[in-house]
Scaffold this active site. Structure first.
Site, PDB file in Angstrom:
ATOM      1  CB  CYS A 154      -1.247  -0.035   1.270  1.00  0.00           C
ATOM      2  SG  CYS A 154      -1.776  -1.701   1.493  1.00  0.00           S
ATOM      3  CB  ALA A 155       3.573   1.940  -2.577  1.00  0.00           C
ATOM      4  CB  ALA A 156       0.072   5.937  -2.630  1.00  0.00           C
ATOM      5  N   PRO A 157       1.364   7.845  -0.369  1.00  0.00           N
ATOM      6  CG  PRO A 157       2.319   9.781   0.480  1.00  0.00           C
ATOM      7  CD  PRO A 157       1.626   8.273   0.828  1.00  0.00           C
ATOM      8  CB  SER A 203       7.528   8.918   2.229  1.00  0.00           C
ATOM      9  OG  SER A 203       6.810   9.163   2.083  1.00  0.00           O
ATOM     10  CB  CYS A 208      -0.073   6.664  10.423  1.00  0.00           C
ATOM     11  SG  CYS A 208      -1.248   6.737   9.880  1.00  0.00           S
ATOM     12  CG  ASP A 259      -1.531   3.400  -3.282  1.00  0.00           C
ATOM     13  OD1 ASP A 259      -1.728   3.267  -2.323  1.00  0.00           O
ATOM     14  OD2 ASP A 259      -2.873   4.159  -3.507  1.00  0.00           O
ATOM     15  CG  ASP A 287       2.100   2.055   5.760  1.00  0.00           C
ATOM     16  OD1 ASP A 287       2.540   1.806   7.203  1.00  0.00           O
ATOM     17  OD2 ASP A 287       1.842   3.308   5.458  1.00  0.00           O
TER      18      ASP A 287
END
EC number: 2.1.1.-
Length: 772
Positions: A159-162, A164, A296, A190, A243
């Site tokens: 789940c890579a976006a955005p 960093s 997060c 993504d 993530d």
């Protein structure tokens, strides 16, 4: 819009009250905050988050930027006062290796209050645009560090976006800058098509041939196959970053609206998806591989509950790694082993049997802690880590590091990755992996009820008949013709072995016999090839063997661009700056070594006469045919005050001049690293003059490129960065206008050209004097 944009940052949103009674009741009851620290915890949540930045890019380069930041910009902040208050010095994050991450309490409001700070602000904005600095939350830097990446690792970022974290992973692949093609790669996925373009933009700044951006639902991302010595095998990843989407209550300091929107409902709705994504991740992990699961969020329903369910259904195939000794200096809390589940009306449930039947769709058995003490002990949930905001002035975060010991129990008859599959008999394949239509293997499908949805998705994908593959063409998936808001992605077409296009290129640049020309691709199936891109051979393998099931958004870096006038100079393709660091090791001709003074001239002047350069450079140029060239600067260790990292620039040699073909933000970057102050104190008339020139260039670029992918991305990325509270405040791809074809070059050496050259020179001298 500019001023409105700034007001948004000018001290938060006064109308939002940072209170949420349910939030306090929930977390106080769960006891995730140590005794006596509750008030400190809440107070920290109400404070705005300090800005954190990471120096991105590859090692020797990153060191130069760090040096520049510390010696030039931070030094000027010492003893600086704004409105009678001493400005706090930025601090490096103690746990981030090599001082490459910093936090600062400077608000955007303060940044505009003094010339020194304004200068720092411009530096940060501009360096962010070239991708040398990323604004990234401190806690978000943790997961990639705990993955323990080596350059040979095959990595999946689910789940890579955005992007960093993806950028961090790419950096780790290129730890040794002398290896143009590391064996590892990153596949960044993504589910949101638009966010994929943001991802592409972020990753592009690192110019790596080892990254591919794909667009799938992470919970049912397809199994990929690769060719291993002529056999098809399933691709298992060495490292997976998981993530997952989460309720985000660890981000309240940044996303103020979480205060009013927070309810336990969010975590209850996300838990199932999180568990499915994590499950899909561990299925694709190689034995001995590592997966980092992170959110997060502070909520155990999204954290420990997901990890505990995953461990339980893995029946010993997975274990939590003890990372307590990694990242020394990072303050963390251990994972918890007991928690309860709360409905959004405040009602608590201790265990599944207490949940009334009308609530059993909202609350699932996997949300409750394991009752069996023995079982609980072997899980070692305390090895998870939770970051609390008040311990180190950060956001809130959760991380678990999983290691796969053996295949997942539901992946029956899983062949070892190295095991030889039975040979082909005639043309029919008889192995389990290749039964059916050969596009997905039966033993890799979870047989759990909650994976029904992903199963259905998979079946839909598999029911597409494999189209007869054209040699070397990876088209978009043939399923529902996926129209991407107006763009259908072009196919990736590898250059055929005997493409006549390649010979003149090889001759002109004297490419090394070892040059992997098999890895060259274009994005057009018919018509003139305008751009040549390059991927590593491992990614080529992935592309060629999965074209039917994989929705690729972007991959490859541009190495050559067609230059319409180039043919008369023996080569129709000029070098592209993005790909030069990858290409450079293979080029044996047309390289000019330049001194630092030459580099300054090349970067500050548009089209300088040869007579301006050092005599050595002039000598070298004299014997060289016109056309595209490589300009290389090597640092002199005897002169430590000069730039200490090598620079490679693409250039063009005309009859009487020499120019660099480098995007504007990159020019500014190199100049800064050489200590030339490039401050926006430009004259108005110069700006308007440049504007018309840029417009002409922009038009040329667009007709020339036939609307390259970057143009499509451009508006979108700018818009999205603004929405996300972006990584940059100016248009990210403004620089592509610098990539002007040599239309306005000195090819037509007529007298009027000579005249304009003189006035051009007059202007250049101004430009080069814009130092302090």
């Amino acid at each position: 819009g500019g001023s409105a944009f700034l007001q948004g940052w000018a001290g938060g949103y006064p109308e939002i009250v940072k209170e949420n009674e349910l939030f306090e009741r929930y977390y106080q009851e769960l006891g995730i905050v140590p005794a006596g620290e509750w008030d400190a915890f809440m107070a920290a949540l109400r404070e705005p988050l300090p800005a954190t930045l990471r120096i991105t890019g590859y090692r020797s380069h990153a060191k130069e930027i760090l040096h520049c930041l510390k010696e030039t910009y931070f030094r000027e902040l010492q003893d600086l006062e704004v409105d009678g208050q001493k400005v706090e010095m930025p601090q490096s994050l103690s746990w981030y290796p090599e001082e490459l991450a910093w936090h600062t309490n400077l608000s955007r409001k303060i940044l505009r209050k003094s010339p020194q700070l304004e200068k720092l602000h411009q530096f940060l904005v501009s360096e962010t645009e070239c991708g040398n600095i990323s604004r990234q939350e401190a806690v978000s830097m943790i997961p990639p560090l705990l993955l323990n990446v080596s350059p040979h690792h095959k990595i999946l970022d689910m789940c890579a976006a955005p992007g960093s974290k993806t950028v961090q992973l790419i950096e780790m692949l290129h730890a040794d800058m002398n290896v143009p093609f590391p064996k590892g790669f990153v596949i960044a996925n993504d589910v949101d098509n638009k966010r994929c373009y943001l991802l592409v933009h972020q990753a592009k700044r690192l110019n790596s041939p080892c990254i591919m951006v794909v667009n799938h639902d992470a919970s049912s991302i397809p199994n990929l196959q690769i060719d291993v010595d002529g056999r098809k095998e399933i691709l298992f990843y060495d490292r997976i970053l998981c993530d997952v989407p989460c309720s985000g209550d660890g981000t309240m300091r940044k996303n103020i609206d979480v205060w009013k929107k927070w309810t336990t409902q969010n975590s209850l709705q996300l838990h199932g998806l999180q568990l499915r994504i994590a499950t899909r991740g561990v299925e694709q992990l190689v034995e001995g591989g590592r997966m980092v699961y992170s959110t997060c969020s502070l909520n155990p329903i999204e954290n420990e509950a997901v990890i505990a369910s995953l461990l339980e259904k893995s029946q010993g195939a997975l274990e939590l790694a003890d990372v307590s000794s990694e990242l020394p200096g990072l303050k963390r809390m251990p994972g918890i082993t007991k928690w309860k589940v709360m409905l959004k009306d405040g009602q608590w449930f201790e265990e599944w049997k207490d949940v009334p039947s009308n609530r059993q769709t909202q609350i699932r058995p996997t949300m409750f802690p394991v009752k069996d003490e023995e079982k609980l002990k072997t899980m070692n949930l305390e090895r998870c880590l939770r970051i609390l905001p008040h311990h180190q002035n950060t956001g809130g975060f959760f991380v678990a590091v999983l290691i796969k010991k053996s295949p997942m129990p539901w992946n029956k008859r899983q062949p070892k990755v190295h095991q030889k599959l039975p040979e082909r008999t005639g043309n029919t394949e008889v192995t389990a992996a290749n039964s059916g239509n050969g596009s997905d293997c039966i033993f890799e499908e979870p047989t759990l009820a909650e994976n029904e949805e992903s199963k259905k998705m998979q079946e839909l994908q598999n029911s597409d008949t494999e189209q007869s593959k054209k040699e070397g063409v990876c088209g978009p998936p043939p399923s529902k013709k996926m129209k991407l808001f107006g763009f259908k992605e072009d196919p990736f077409v590898f250059l055929p072995e005997d493409d006549p296009l390649f010979l003149p290129i090889q001759k002109f640049y004297a490419l090394d016999p070892s040059f992997p020309k098999m890895n060259l691709l274009t994005r057009t199936q018919e018509g003139k090839k305008r751009q040549l891109y390059m991927v590593s051979k491992e990614l080529r393998n992935v592309l060629l063997n999965n074209s039917e099931k994989m929705k690729v958004i972007n991959t490859g870096i541009k190495v050559w661009s067609r230059n319409s006038d180039g043919e008369q100079f023996g080569c129709a393709f000029r070098l592209a700056q993005e790909g030069i660091y990858t290409l450079y090791p293979f080029i044996h001709a047309r390289i000019i070594n330049v001194c630092i003074e030459d580099v300054k001239i090349l970067l500050t002047q548009e089209n300088p006469f040869l007579s301006k350069f050092s005599s050595e450079t002039q000598k070298k140029v004299k014997d060289m045919a016109m056309g595209s060239i490589v300009l290389k600067y090597d640092p002199d260790p005897e002169k430590p005050h000069e730039l200490q990292c090598p620079i490679v620039l693409c250039g063009w040699q005309g009859k009487t001049s020499l120019r660099a073909f480098v995007p504007k933000n990159e020019r500014l970057h190199y100049l800064r690293m050489m200590g030339v102050e490039v401050f926006k104190a430009k004259r108005k008339e110069e700006e308007s003059e440049n504007k018309t020139k840029e417009e002409i260039q922009q038009r040329l670029v667009q007709t020339e490129e036939g609307m390259d992918v970057e143009d499509k991305e451009h508006d979108l990325v700018t818009k999205m960065e603004a929405e996300i509270g972006g990584e940059s405040s100016q248009s990210p791809v403004e620089s592509s206008a610098m990539e002007v074809e040599n239309k306005i070059e000195d090819l037509d050496q007529s007298s009027k050209n000579a005249n304009s050259h003189v006035s051009q020179e007059g202007k250049d001298t101004d430009a080069s004097n814009v130092k302090d």
